[in-house]
Design a protein around this motif. Structure first.
Motif, PDB file in Angstrom:
ATOM      1  N   HIS A 235       0.698  -1.341   0.014  1.00 20.20           N
ATOM      2  CA  HIS A 235       0.053   0.082   0.023  1.00 20.20           C
ATOM      3  C   HIS A 235       0.811   1.259  -0.031  1.00 20.20           C
ATOM      4  O   HIS A 235       0.447   2.314  -0.602  1.00 20.20           O
ATOM      5  N   GLN A 236       2.041   1.219   0.550  1.00 22.62           N
ATOM      6  CA  GLN A 236       2.824   2.204   0.962  1.00 22.62           C
ATOM      7  C   GLN A 236       3.790   2.239  -0.378  1.00 22.62           C
ATOM      8  O   GLN A 236       4.624   1.384  -0.549  1.00 22.62           O
ATOM      9  N   VAL A 237       4.087   3.435  -0.933  1.00 26.12           N
ATOM     10  CA  VAL A 237       5.111   3.679  -1.986  1.00 26.12           C
ATOM     11  C   VAL A 237       6.271   4.998  -1.423  1.00 26.12           C
ATOM     12  O   VAL A 237       5.557   6.003  -1.432  1.00 26.12           O
ATOM     13  N   PRO A 238       7.339   4.813  -1.125  1.00 23.46           N
ATOM     14  CA  PRO A 238       8.128   5.880  -0.621  1.00 23.46           C
ATOM     15  C   PRO A 238       8.566   6.731  -1.692  1.00 23.46           C
ATOM     16  O   PRO A 238       8.581   6.130  -3.046  1.00 23.46           O
ATOM     17  N   LEU A 239       8.504   7.976  -1.590  1.00 22.57           N
ATOM     18  CA  LEU A 239       8.683   9.002  -2.469  1.00 22.57           C
ATOM     19  C   LEU A 239      10.297   9.340  -2.369  1.00 22.57           C
ATOM     20  O   LEU A 239      10.870   9.505  -1.353  1.00 22.57           O
ATOM     21  N   VAL A 240      11.111   9.727  -3.747  1.00 25.66           N
ATOM     22  CA  VAL A 240      12.218  10.187  -3.613  1.00 25.66           C
ATOM     23  C   VAL A 240      12.186  11.434  -2.764  1.00 25.66           C
ATOM     24  O   VAL A 240      11.672  12.720  -3.120  1.00 25.66           O
ATOM     25  N   GLY A 241      13.274  11.866  -1.814  1.00 26.18           N
ATOM     26  CA  GLY A 241      13.118  13.272  -1.108  1.00 26.18           C
ATOM     27  C   GLY A 241      12.168  13.211   0.086  1.00 26.18           C
ATOM     28  O   GLY A 241      12.307  14.119   0.844  1.00 26.18           O
ATOM     29  N   GLY A 242      11.629  11.872   0.577  1.00 27.58           N
ATOM     30  CA  GLY A 242      10.833  11.907   1.646  1.00 27.58           C
ATOM     31  C   GLY A 242       9.393  11.972   1.145  1.00 27.58           C
ATOM     32  O   GLY A 242       8.941  12.461   0.268  1.00 27.58           O
ATOM     33  N   GLY A 243       8.394  11.628   2.035  1.00 27.77           N
ATOM     34  CA  GLY A 243       7.166  11.333   1.851  1.00 27.77           C
ATOM     35  C   GLY A 243       6.591  10.274   1.440  1.00 27.77           C
ATOM     36  O   GLY A 243       7.649   9.220   1.220  1.00 27.77           O
ATOM     37  N   ALA A 244       5.427   9.754   0.986  1.00 31.59           N
ATOM     38  CA  ALA A 244       4.986   8.755   0.532  1.00 31.59           C
ATOM     39  C   ALA A 244       3.684   8.589  -0.428  1.00 31.59           C
ATOM     40  O   ALA A 244       2.894   9.683   0.046  1.00 31.59           O
ATOM     41  N   TRP A 254     -10.371   3.525  -6.778  1.00 32.49           N
ATOM     42  CA  TRP A 254      -9.116   3.499  -6.111  1.00 32.49           C
ATOM     43  C   TRP A 254      -8.773   4.983  -5.238  1.00 32.49           C
ATOM     44  O   TRP A 254      -9.437   5.937  -6.089  1.00 32.49           O
ATOM     45  N   ALA A 255      -8.043   4.864  -4.428  1.00 30.59           N
ATOM     46  CA  ALA A 255      -7.651   6.216  -3.515  1.00 30.59           C
ATOM     47  C   ALA A 255      -6.321   6.299  -3.568  1.00 30.59           C
ATOM     48  O   ALA A 255      -5.390   5.135  -3.277  1.00 30.59           O
ATOM     49  N   ILE A 256      -5.589   7.368  -3.731  1.00 31.22           N
ATOM     50  CA  ILE A 256      -4.269   7.723  -3.733  1.00 31.22           C
ATOM     51  C   ILE A 256      -4.233   8.760  -2.552  1.00 31.22           C
ATOM     52  O   ILE A 256      -4.537   9.988  -2.726  1.00 31.22           O
ATOM     53  N   ASP A 257      -3.202   8.643  -1.395  1.00 35.35           N
ATOM     54  CA  ASP A 257      -2.947   9.860  -0.578  1.00 35.35           C
ATOM     55  C   ASP A 257      -1.718   9.970  -0.873  1.00 35.35           C
ATOM     56  O   ASP A 257      -0.783   9.414  -0.876  1.00 35.35           O
ATOM     57  N   ILE A 258      -1.311  11.436  -0.861  1.00 37.42           N
ATOM     58  CA  ILE A 258       0.046  12.089  -0.947  1.00 37.42           C
ATOM     59  C   ILE A 258       0.450  12.437   0.397  1.00 37.42           C
ATOM     60  O   ILE A 258      -0.277  13.466   1.141  1.00 37.42           O
ATOM     61  N   ASP A 259       1.422  11.801   1.159  1.00 39.05           N
ATOM     62  CA  ASP A 259       1.515  11.906   2.274  1.00 39.05           C
ATOM     63  C   ASP A 259       3.167  12.460   2.436  1.00 39.05           C
ATOM     64  O   ASP A 259       4.063  11.933   2.303  1.00 39.05           O
ATOM     65  N   GLY A 260       3.308  13.816   2.960  1.00 37.45           N
ATOM     66  CA  GLY A 260       4.432  14.505   3.249  1.00 37.45           C
ATOM     67  C   GLY A 260       5.051  14.266   4.711  1.00 37.45           C
ATOM     68  O   GLY A 260       5.905  15.131   5.064  1.00 37.45           O
ATOM     69  N   GLY A 261       4.269  13.467   5.309  1.00 35.29           N
ATOM     70  CA  GLY A 261       4.745  13.289   6.743  1.00 35.29           C
ATOM     71  C   GLY A 261       6.192  13.280   7.070  1.00 35.29           C
ATOM     72  O   GLY A 261       6.845  13.649   8.028  1.00 35.29           O
ATOM     73  N   THR A 262       6.939  12.501   6.378  1.00 40.37           N
ATOM     74  CA  THR A 262       8.641  12.326   6.400  1.00 40.37           C
ATOM     75  C   THR A 262       9.232  13.100   5.724  1.00 40.37           C
ATOM     76  O   THR A 262      10.658  12.996   5.823  1.00 40.37           O
ATOM     77  N   ASN A 272       9.181  19.561  -3.592  1.00 42.20           N
ATOM     78  CA  ASN A 272       9.788  18.551  -3.829  1.00 42.20           C
ATOM     79  C   ASN A 272       8.816  17.272  -3.829  1.00 42.20           C
ATOM     80  O   ASN A 272       9.078  16.175  -4.338  1.00 42.20           O
ATOM     81  N   VAL A 273       8.089  17.071  -2.772  1.00 44.88           N
ATOM     82  CA  VAL A 273       6.905  15.771  -2.511  1.00 44.88           C
ATOM     83  C   VAL A 273       6.199  15.918  -3.700  1.00 44.88           C
ATOM     84  O   VAL A 273       5.762  14.930  -4.206  1.00 44.88           O
ATOM     85  N   LEU A 274       5.410  16.732  -4.040  1.00 41.66           N
ATOM     86  CA  LEU A 274       4.472  16.992  -5.194  1.00 41.66           C
ATOM     87  C   LEU A 274       5.223  16.706  -6.615  1.00 41.66           C
ATOM     88  O   LEU A 274       4.538  15.953  -7.438  1.00 41.66           O
ATOM     89  N   ASP A 275       6.397  17.109  -6.788  1.00 42.55           N
ATOM     90  CA  ASP A 275       7.141  16.956  -8.143  1.00 42.55           C
ATOM     91  C   ASP A 275       7.399  15.381  -7.988  1.00 42.55           C
ATOM     92  O   ASP A 275       7.195  14.736  -9.317  1.00 42.55           O
ATOM     93  N   ALA A 276       7.933  14.727  -6.898  1.00 42.38           N
ATOM     94  CA  ALA A 276       7.943  13.185  -7.018  1.00 42.38           C
ATOM     95  C   ALA A 276       6.734  12.380  -7.010  1.00 42.38           C
ATOM     96  O   ALA A 276       6.375  11.413  -7.700  1.00 42.38           O
ATOM     97  N   ALA A 277       5.690  12.895  -6.394  1.00 43.03           N
ATOM     98  CA  ALA A 277       4.518  12.289  -6.320  1.00 43.03           C
ATOM     99  C   ALA A 277       3.735  12.333  -7.866  1.00 43.03           C
ATOM    100  O   ALA A 277       3.047  11.384  -8.181  1.00 43.03           O
ATOM    101  N   ALA A 278       4.044  13.452  -8.644  1.00 46.50           N
ATOM    102  CA  ALA A 278       3.509  13.280  -9.847  1.00 46.50           C
ATOM    103  C   ALA A 278       4.152  12.149 -10.723  1.00 46.50           C
ATOM    104  O   ALA A 278       3.446  11.545 -11.488  1.00 46.50           O
ATOM    105  N   VAL A 279       5.375  12.104 -10.713  1.00 46.91           N
ATOM    106  CA  VAL A 279       5.853  10.980 -11.221  1.00 46.91           C
ATOM    107  C   VAL A 279       5.434   9.455 -10.693  1.00 46.91           C
ATOM    108  O   VAL A 279       5.148   8.650 -11.605  1.00 46.91           O
ATOM    109  N   GLU A 280       5.318   9.269  -9.430  1.00 45.34           N
ATOM    110  CA  GLU A 280       5.204   8.132  -8.798  1.00 45.34           C
ATOM    111  C   GLU A 280       3.453   7.707  -9.046  1.00 45.34           C
ATOM    112  O   GLU A 280       3.300   6.705  -9.046  1.00 45.34           O
ATOM    113  N   THR A 281       2.671   8.741  -9.000  1.00 46.69           N
ATOM    114  CA  THR A 281       1.187   8.433  -9.318  1.00 46.69           C
ATOM    115  C   THR A 281       1.092   8.043 -10.660  1.00 46.69           C
ATOM    116  O   THR A 281       0.245   6.969 -10.587  1.00 46.69           O
ATOM    117  N   ALA A 282       1.554   8.731 -11.647  1.00 46.49           N
ATOM    118  CA  ALA A 282       1.323   7.922 -13.007  1.00 46.49           C
ATOM    119  C   ALA A 282       1.807   6.629 -13.078  1.00 46.49           C
ATOM    120  O   ALA A 282       1.129   5.715 -13.761  1.00 46.49           O
TER     121      ALA A 282
END
Length: 420
Positions: A235-244, A254-262, A272-282
């Motif tokens: 369920h969890q996908v780590p993002l480059v630079g932190g967050g998941a 389907w539900a995708i939550d962008i979590d910047g907690g870390t 940085n979180v959203l830049d990585a999230a755009a790549v990983e969401t697609a």
């Protein structure tokens, strides 16, 4: 235009394909079990059993008695021929899900990343996904397309990246593919008109500029496919630079939550979180085989959130399923729609006994040829290998001794017993 190297691993009872981008990251996974049919992309004559006019749906049967659910378009002249008892051409578009039948669309189609060939129709049409400027450029030379009599074509978004010569060559290839695989059938009876081609042919049509790389069980490429499947089931996908990202499916969506907690939001903000999230969401939408409504919980981050939507759209443009970004709901959720297609990865891997047995056969296939292999399995794996998977065992082409010594834990794995 994104190019792909497609890894193709053929092992006893299975074929696995991994679509790798220029950076070597796996963007998509296809996993075929040879004991199960793959009808997507095949074209049939089917007999209509029942029409549900209020739902724009019909139910039909293929020649082998497979039930399909047929989507009808409103105000479509072709749909007028869909009446109980009629035999019509249909193209299988999506695998069964949640207990539903195979999904189909009306008419014969051969689909590639750049266009949809329409046997039995005429004219050049344009997908609504094509931007106005690209549509005008394509329209300027569409009259030169080598359309043979009895064929129409829909130009898709991928066509916008092609010049005239490449577009003409791609269309000629599709027409040749149809003609080489089309069967002569009695139009009054259910039959298969075109099987869609081999696995490689289907994969080659799904993306732009593919190259193929055959890999063997046990190779580094095979291990890379294994790792991608394991990661895509989490369920969890780590993002480059932190967050998941958190990716979860309900029965409806389907539900995708962008979590910047870390992530270090105080220092870098959400950029940085959203830049990585755009790549990983697609990427995760394709890897996991997400389809239907997809809701993305994007942090309220002003300009960064707008940039996220723009970056995500650029990456969705490379998705063969042509997802739609529908907008932001009143509750602040980004709403996407990805057409149904291949079975979701979580459903592909749901039959653990079969998948564990197939993984065991990959281990056996990686051993030196012609030598007997002892494979440790549990009762469920042994039953599958002696039943639906018997052909897969025969495909191993070496003596295989099944030793039932693995317990029935939910995630039990088969393994090779090495002789002293």
């Amino acid at each position: 235009m994104m190019t792909y190297k497609i890894l193709v691993e053929t092992a006893p009872g299975q074929t696995r394909l991994a679509f790798c981008d220029a950076a070597g990251d796996i963007q998509d996974l296809w996993h075929y079990r040879h004991d199960q049919p793959d009808l997507i992309g095949s074209v049939h004559l089917a007999r209509i059993e029942q029409v549900f006019a209020a739902q724009n749906r019909a139910r039909a049967r293929l020649a082998d008695d497979t039930l399909v659910s047929l989507r009808l378009r409103k105000n479509d002249d072709i749909a007028a021929a869909v009446v109980t008892g009629a035999v019509v051409a249909v193209t299988i578009s999506a695998a069964p899900r949640h207990g539903k039948a195979w999904q189909a669309v009306l008419g014969a189609r051969l689909i590639s990343a750049a266009m949809v060939l329409l046997p039995g129709q005429t004219g050049v049409h344009f997908s609504h996904h094509i931007e106005a400027s690209a549509k005008a450029r394509l329209a300027a030379f569409s009259a030169d397309l080598p359309l043979a009599d009895g064929f129409g074509v829909v130009l898709r978004r991928g066509a916008a990246a092609m010049d005239r010569d490449r577009l003409q060559a791609a269309l000629a290839d599709l027409i040749a593919c149809w003609r080489s695989g089309a069967a002569e059938c009695d139009s009054t009876k259910p039959a298969i008109l075109h099987d869609g081609g081999t696995i490689k042919e289907r994969a080659g049509r799904a993306v732009m500029a593919p190259t193929f790389w055959d890999c063997q069980p046990g190779s580094p490429e095979s291990e890379m496919i294994d790792a991608a499947i394991v990661a895509a089931l989490d369920h969890q996908v780590p993002l480059v630079g932190g967050g998941a990202l958190w990716c979860q499916r309900t029965h409806a969506l389907w539900a995708i939550d962008i979590d910047g907690g870390t992530a270090d939001i105080n220092r870098h903000g959400f950029d940085n979180v959203l830049d990585a999230a755009a790549v990983e969401t697609a990427r995760q939408m394709r890897l996991r085989g997400m389809s239907g409504p997809i809701m993305v919980d994007v942090p309220s981050a002003g300009a960064a959130a707008k940039k996220f939507r723009k970056d995500l759209q650029l990456r969705l443009d490379s998705d063969p399923q042509s997802p739609d970004m529908l907008g932001v709901t009143r509750g602040g959720m980004l709403e996407l729609w990805r057409p149904h297609g291949r079975m979701a990865l979580v459903d592909v891997m749901a039959d653990h006994a079969a998948q564990a047995a197939l993984a065991g056969l990959r281990l056996a296939a990686a051993r030196p040829p012609f030598k007997p292999v002892q494979l440790a399995v549990n009762t469920a794996m042994a039953q599958w290998l002696n039943g639906p998977g018997k052909q897969a065992v025969d495909d191993l082409q070496r003596p295989l001794d099944l030793v039932v010594c693995v317990d029935d834990a939910p995630l039990a794995a088969a393994y090779i017993i090495d002789r002293a």
